[in-house]
Design an enzyme around this catalytic site. Structure first.
Site: not given
Ligand SMILES: *Cc1c(COP(=O)(O)O)cnc(C)c1O
Length: 401
Positions: A48, A293
């Site tokens: 993701k 700036y």
């Molecule tokens: C983002 C997420 C993960 C992964 O989490 P990490 O801490 O990056 O390994 C696993 N399961 C769900 C449902 C998530 O939203």
């Protein structure tokens, strides 16, 4: 896709390097850790957030052959992964969309053999459109149990009070193949009392689910993200959903400390990402000159500066103004004055001997120095998860060994 966005993709622009070797090493490390408490267990990659900012287009071909399954938030990304497999003649991997979707997306995912997460009672309304679509096979769903995060999922109480009963008459379009939950408090602590309560709730919810609805056994049970995969053996179940650690980061300092206690060692995770920038110009500014700036920095002596074509547009947080350093020729070079939209100015008086173009490292290794995403994130009052996912999608990404 982003070639036309100005300010990040010209010749004089920063770029990201993605280490294929580091990624493969992390997968091997995580597999070895998960296998310590018996198997077989599937290792899944969470892609993701544009693959945690690393770039989905570049990471997918690298990750696909290494893992057993892939997790996405966006249905479109899952469909793109199926297209990738078809385009290369690859055997399809198990893919799971863990984010929200509408009926049209559910139909498209069912046709592509992508699993989805059934997370709330609005799913009752999915049954009719799925039937109208006349699917060749039911949509494979994983029921999300809310064990204490308060985000997606049915609480065990909702399951026993009948909220999943609609599944009894929906077997033609919805097949329950998995069950999952997500931890709320594994990264911020070194004792896992809350996680243990969530594990207990998961078992309760699982029992209630089996009583409430027809399920396809063996159910794939998954609860562990990176932290639990590393330091909570009883949460490993059948599959690991590994995000941040796949990219070579510890979820937190607490997780790293816990590893020493639980595993008796700290497994080596290697950052996949480096961020580098060429100089736009290197020049001398005389003593008394102001920089940036707001004139927040004034040179107390003659200073050789490098102007770098990187700014907050690219994901270099403005909160790093006057705080961060970059690496040039293995030297730390302070960021002088404010971070601008497309520029930062760094002190290279001692890092170079002349005004020729140079390469600065914003994240990653240069000589004996390593600038960690965790360090940059803490200077910017955030966490490395946010820092890396905000790296501009327009930045050029190069795969290196
Ligand atoms: C983002 C997420 C993960 C992964 O989490 P990490 O801490 O990056 O390994 C696993 N399961 C769900 C449902 C998530 O939203």
């Amino acid at each position: 896709m982003h070639e036309n966005i100005a300010g990040g993709t010209g010749k004089v622009a920063s770029w990201l390097e993605l280490s294929a070797g580091a990624l493969a090493a992390n997968v091997a490390t995580l597999r070895a850790v998960a296998a310590e408490t018996g198997g077989p267990r599937a290792l899944g990659a969470v892609l993701k957030g544009n693959a945690y900012g690393h770039g989905l287009a570049q990471m997918l071909p690298l990750v696909h052959p290494l893992v057993d399954l892939l997790y996405f938030i966006a249905p479109a990304d899952a469909l793109a992964a199926r297209a990738h497999e078809r385009g290369r003649g690859l055997a399809p991997k198990q893919i799971l969309v863990i984010g929200a979707l509408d009926a049209e997306e559910a139909v498209a995912l069912a046709r592509e053999g992508v699993d989805v997460v059934l997370a709330d009672s609005s799913w009752r309304e999915m049954v009719a459109p799925l039937r109208r679509a006349k699917l060749e096979r039911p949509l494979r769903v994983h029921v999300h149990i809310d064990t204490g995060l308060g985000r997606e999922g049915f609480t065990p109480g909702q399951i026993t009070s009948g909220e999943l009963d609609f599944l009894r008459d929906a077997g033609d379009v919805l097949q329950v193949v998995g069950v999952l939950s997500h931890f709320a408090n594994t990264e911020d602590v070194t004792e896992q009392m809350y996680a243990q309560a969530q594990l207990d709730a998961f078992e309760t919810g699982l029992k209630a689910l089996r009583a409430a609805a027809p399920v396809h056994e063996p159910l794939q049970r998954h609860m562990a993200a990176s932290a639990a995969t590393l330091v909570l053996p009883q949460a490993r179940y059948d599959a690991q959903r590994v995000g941040i650690s796949l990219y070579g980061f510890w979820p937190s300092t607490e997780t790293r400390l816990s590893a020493r206690l639980v595993l008796g060692r700290v497994p080596d995770l290697k950052p996949v990402l480096a961020w580098r920038s060429p100089s736009q110009v290197v020049k001398w500014l005389s003593a008394g000159s102001y920089i940036g700036y707001g004139c927040t920095h004034r040179c107390s002596e003659a200073t050789r500066v490098a102007v770098l074509p990187v700014g907050y547009f690219d994901g270099y947080p403005r909160l790093l103004s006057g705080k961060a350093h970059v690496l040039v020729n293995g030297h730390r070079c302070a960021v002088l004055g404010r971070v601008m939209m497309n520029h930062i100015i760094v002190d290279v008086t001692r890092a170079t001997h002349d005004e020729r173009p140079l390469t600065a490292t914003l994240l990653g290794v240069d000589g004996d120095e390593h600038l960690h995403a965790e360090t940059l994130a803490s200077w910017a009052q955030t966490i490395h998860y946010e820092l890396v996912t905000r790296l501009g999608a327009h930045l050029r990404r190069v795969v290196v060994p």
